[in-house]
Design a protein around this motif. Structure first.
Motif, PDB file in Angstrom:
ATOM      1  N   ILE A 160       0.495  -0.979  -0.177  1.00 20.30           N
ATOM      2  CA  ILE A 160       0.457   0.007  -0.009  1.00 20.30           C
ATOM      3  C   ILE A 160       1.544   0.612   0.077  1.00 20.30           C
ATOM      4  N   ASP A 190       0.965   5.633  -0.862  1.00 14.71           N
ATOM      5  CA  ASP A 190       0.128   6.722  -0.629  1.00 14.71           C
ATOM      6  C   ASP A 190       0.657   7.617  -1.666  1.00 14.71           C
ATOM      7  N   LEU A 243      -5.897  -2.172   5.473  1.00 17.04           N
ATOM      8  CA  LEU A 243      -6.796  -1.049   5.621  1.00 17.04           C
ATOM      9  C   LEU A 243      -7.821  -0.023   6.308  1.00 17.04           C
ATOM     10  N   SER A 261      -9.485   8.306  -1.748  1.00 17.82           N
ATOM     11  CA  SER A 261      -9.665   7.620  -2.891  1.00 17.82           C
ATOM     12  C   SER A 261      -8.764   6.139  -2.759  1.00 17.82           C
ATOM     13  N   VAL A 262      -9.171   5.024  -2.831  1.00 19.15           N
ATOM     14  CA  VAL A 262      -8.523   4.222  -2.850  1.00 19.15           C
ATOM     15  C   VAL A 262      -8.336   3.594  -4.609  1.00 19.15           C
ATOM     16  N   THR A 263      -6.915   3.728  -5.102  1.00 18.56           N
ATOM     17  CA  THR A 263      -6.999   2.662  -6.733  1.00 18.56           C
ATOM     18  C   THR A 263      -6.242   0.733  -6.324  1.00 18.56           C
ATOM     19  N   VAL A 264      -7.291   0.145  -7.051  1.00 15.65           N
ATOM     20  CA  VAL A 264      -6.897  -0.819  -7.166  1.00 15.65           C
ATOM     21  C   VAL A 264      -6.960  -1.660  -8.672  1.00 15.65           C
ATOM     22  N   ALA A 291     -15.379  -0.556   2.399  1.00 16.49           N
ATOM     23  CA  ALA A 291     -15.160   0.852   1.390  1.00 16.49           C
ATOM     24  C   ALA A 291     -16.837   2.048   1.244  1.00 16.49           C
ATOM     25  N   LEU A 318     -14.056   3.283  -5.004  1.00 17.46           N
ATOM     26  CA  LEU A 318     -12.692   2.414  -4.813  1.00 17.46           C
ATOM     27  C   LEU A 318     -12.611   2.500  -6.174  1.00 17.46           C
ATOM     28  N   ASN A 348      -2.030   2.245 -12.934  1.00 14.34           N
ATOM     29  CA  ASN A 348      -1.548   2.056 -11.519  1.00 14.34           C
ATOM     30  C   ASN A 348      -0.377   2.215 -11.326  1.00 14.34           C
ATOM     31  N   TRP A 402      -4.193   5.989  -1.689  1.00 16.97           N
ATOM     32  CA  TRP A 402      -3.732   5.233  -1.912  1.00 16.97           C
ATOM     33  C   TRP A 402      -3.986   4.238  -2.631  1.00 16.97           C
ATOM     34  N   ARG A 403      -2.369   3.059  -3.391  1.00 14.56           N
ATOM     35  CA  ARG A 403      -2.649   2.961  -4.097  1.00 14.56           C
ATOM     36  C   ARG A 403      -2.016   1.062  -3.947  1.00 14.56           C
TER      37      ARG A 403
END
Length: 163
Positions: free
Chosen positions: A13, A15, A39, A51-54, A69, A76, A87, A152-153
């Motif tokens: 994880i 930032d 998380l 936001s969280v990129t996954v 989430a 997400l 990403n 966060w990625r």
């Protein structure tokens, strides 16, 4: 360990704003509840990002992550399959992590793997200047940035062998 050849799974994880590696969770299995647990721990200590990129890997397309989430009011953002450039920073980070940490050692145990990986994470955050941070380290850059503005990625299932 039992002496058999096993594979590690690593949840990284990072930032996107501060370039800080917030966590690397290491085990032989990282089910969705474990991802949510990491998380939650980060949310308690740092607050939530915008936001969280996954990616759509198995660990991230599950119900527990979606529910968590949603309950947090967190967006997400899923990258499209086969589009790692969406990403890019985490892909770059994962390449460094793989080359410098996972491809080299054969870990003697899970404890040894966690120690080596945490040492690498600390060095990455505290000793490596980044050109995108005006050649500051992520630990220094965070002093001048609002963490809540971060993005966060993370990646799942980076693999390495250990005995």
């Amino acid at each position: 360990m039992d002496g058999g050849d096993r594979r590690l799974r690593c949840l990284n994880i990072v930032d996107d704003v501060t370039k800080k590696c917030l966590a690397i969770e290491v085990d032989i299995s990282l089910p969705d509840r474990r991802v949510v647990s990491v998380l939650e721990r980060l949310a308690e200590s740092r607050g939530l990002p915008q936001s969280v990129t996954v990616d759509k890997g198995l660990g991230f397309a599950r119900k527990a992550l979606d529910e968590w989430a949603y309950n947090q009011g967190l967006h997400l953002s899923f990258i499209q399959p086969g589009k790692p450039q969406q990403n890019a920073y985490i892909e770059s980070f994962n390449g460094k992590f793989r080359d410098e940490c996972l491809n080299e050692p054969w870990f003697r145990s899970m404890l040894h793997a966690r120690q080596v990986i945490e040492q690498w994470r600390q060095e990455y955050n505290g000793e490596r200047p980044h050109s995108s941070l005006r050649y500051l380290t992520p630990n220094r850059e965070k002093e001048g940035r609002e963490i809540m503005a971060g993005l966060w990625r993370f990646a799942y299932k980076l693999k390495s062998r250990f005995l």
